[in-house]
Design an enzyme around this catalytic site. Structure first.
Site, PDB file in Angstrom:
ATOM      1  N   PRO A  89      27.265 -31.003  25.305  1.00 44.05           N
ATOM      2  CA  PRO A  89      26.117 -30.159  25.640  1.00 44.05           C
ATOM      3  C   PRO A  89      26.080 -28.852  24.859  1.00 44.05           C
ATOM      4  CG  PRO A  89      27.703 -30.215  27.445  1.00 44.05           C
ATOM      5  CD  PRO A  89      28.124 -31.263  26.467  1.00 44.05           C
ATOM      6  N   GLU A 116      36.065 -32.498  32.409  1.00 39.06           N
ATOM      7  CA  GLU A 116      35.573 -31.132  32.233  1.00 39.06           C
ATOM      8  C   GLU A 116      35.222 -30.814  30.771  1.00 39.06           C
ATOM      9  OE1 GLU A 116      34.276 -27.434  33.356  1.00 39.06           O
ATOM     10  OE2 GLU A 116      34.814 -29.170  34.593  1.00 39.06           O
ATOM     11  N   ARG A 154      17.366 -47.692  13.800  1.00 44.37           N
ATOM     12  CA  ARG A 154      15.992 -48.113  13.504  1.00 44.37           C
ATOM     13  C   ARG A 154      15.500 -47.577  12.161  1.00 44.37           C
ATOM     14  NH1 ARG A 154      11.785 -44.873  14.840  1.00 44.37           N
ATOM     15  NH2 ARG A 154      10.552 -46.614  15.646  1.00 44.37           N
ATOM     16  N   ASP A 169       6.136 -42.116  12.781  1.00 42.98           N
ATOM     17  CA  ASP A 169       6.511 -41.808  14.154  1.00 42.98           C
ATOM     18  C   ASP A 169       6.313 -40.327  14.456  1.00 42.98           C
ATOM     19  OD1 ASP A 169       7.300 -44.341  14.789  1.00 42.98           O
ATOM     20  OD2 ASP A 169       9.427 -44.003  14.424  1.00 42.98           O
TER      21      ASP A 169
END
Length: 245
Positions: A89, A116, A154, A169
């Site tokens: 994160p 953690e 992809r 896209d």
């Protein structure tokens, strides 16, 4: 491309890598997947991969030894200098641009953590990229790595039926993609725009360009801040601003 994934939960990847485009890419030998349980590399009899953090605190921290040894082994079986990607994160916010960058490499190693966090030496001395798929916290890095792998695979040559399938896209061009319609032309009174039925390809392309700008302006105006507009697009945008609240 060779993709290795280090995880404590290899079973999570079975359905994802054996479905849809990811499966077709593997069958066409455009990519190979190797799921590794890094617990197998633990050097203690209990095969533990985590320990209490120095200095105290809640939670457990992943130890460096199993992950360092696993990556070293995988380097010996593939590229000597793969991209080693830590799903975290705290990492770089993932984007289409990053997907296109990773798609140019021939060997990617993903590290999916739990608990953690990671021993900092993994981050400092082993990893080449840290990636976050958004400003939220997941139980582990597995789901995030699936997202990144799907978006990269992809883009590999020959994976999608047409190159244009991904070139236009959303985010690939820097703008959100224009609306799409298919048959029937009139569904329960909801009609396809006349332009798309005209057969005039130049007119259709201009409509798509304008609708792409309209959608971006309305939904993601921040994308326009760094987008290099043509003179034609600038004129379109000024017209659109008068019609959008």
């Amino acid at each position: 491309m060779k993709i290795d994934v280090l995880t404590l939960f290899p079973e999570m990847f079975d359905g994802v890598f054996n479905s849809s485009i990811l499966k077709k890419a593997k069958e066409a030998e455009k990519v190979s997947y190797n799921i590794v349980n890094f617990r197998d590399y633990s050097d203690n009899k209990h095969q533990s991969v985590d320990d209490y953090p120095y200095g105290g605190g809640a939670g457990m921290v992943l130890k460096p030894q199993p992950i360092f040894d696993a990556v070293s082994d995988l380097k010996g079986k593939g590229s000597a200098s793969p991209r080693v990607i830590l799903m975290c994160p705290q990492g770089e916010r993932y984007s289409q641009k990053k997907a296109e960058e990773l798609a140019k490499d021939d060997h990617l190693i993903f590290i999916c953590g739990h608990y953690e966090g990671y021993d900092e030496r993994i981050r400092e001395h082993l990893v080449t990229d840290e990636i976050s798929i958004g400003d939220y916290v997941l139980t582990g890095g597995e789901l995030g790595s699936m997202v990144v792998i799907d978006s990269v695979v992809r883009l590999l040559p020959g994976v999608l039926g047409k190159v244009a399938s991904h070139e236009n896209d959303s985010f690939s061009t820097g703008l959100l993609e224009h609306p799409h319609y298919t048959r029937p032309a009139d569904f329960r009174g909801m009609k396809v725009p006349d332009t798309l039925l005209s057969g005039n390809h130049a007119y259709i392309e201009e409509w798509r360009e304008k609708e792409s700008l309209r959608r971006t302006l309305k939904r993601r105006p921040d994308l326009l801040e760094n987008y290099l507009l043509t003179d034609k697009q600038k004129k379109m945008l000024e017209e659109l601003k008068k019609t959008i609240d």
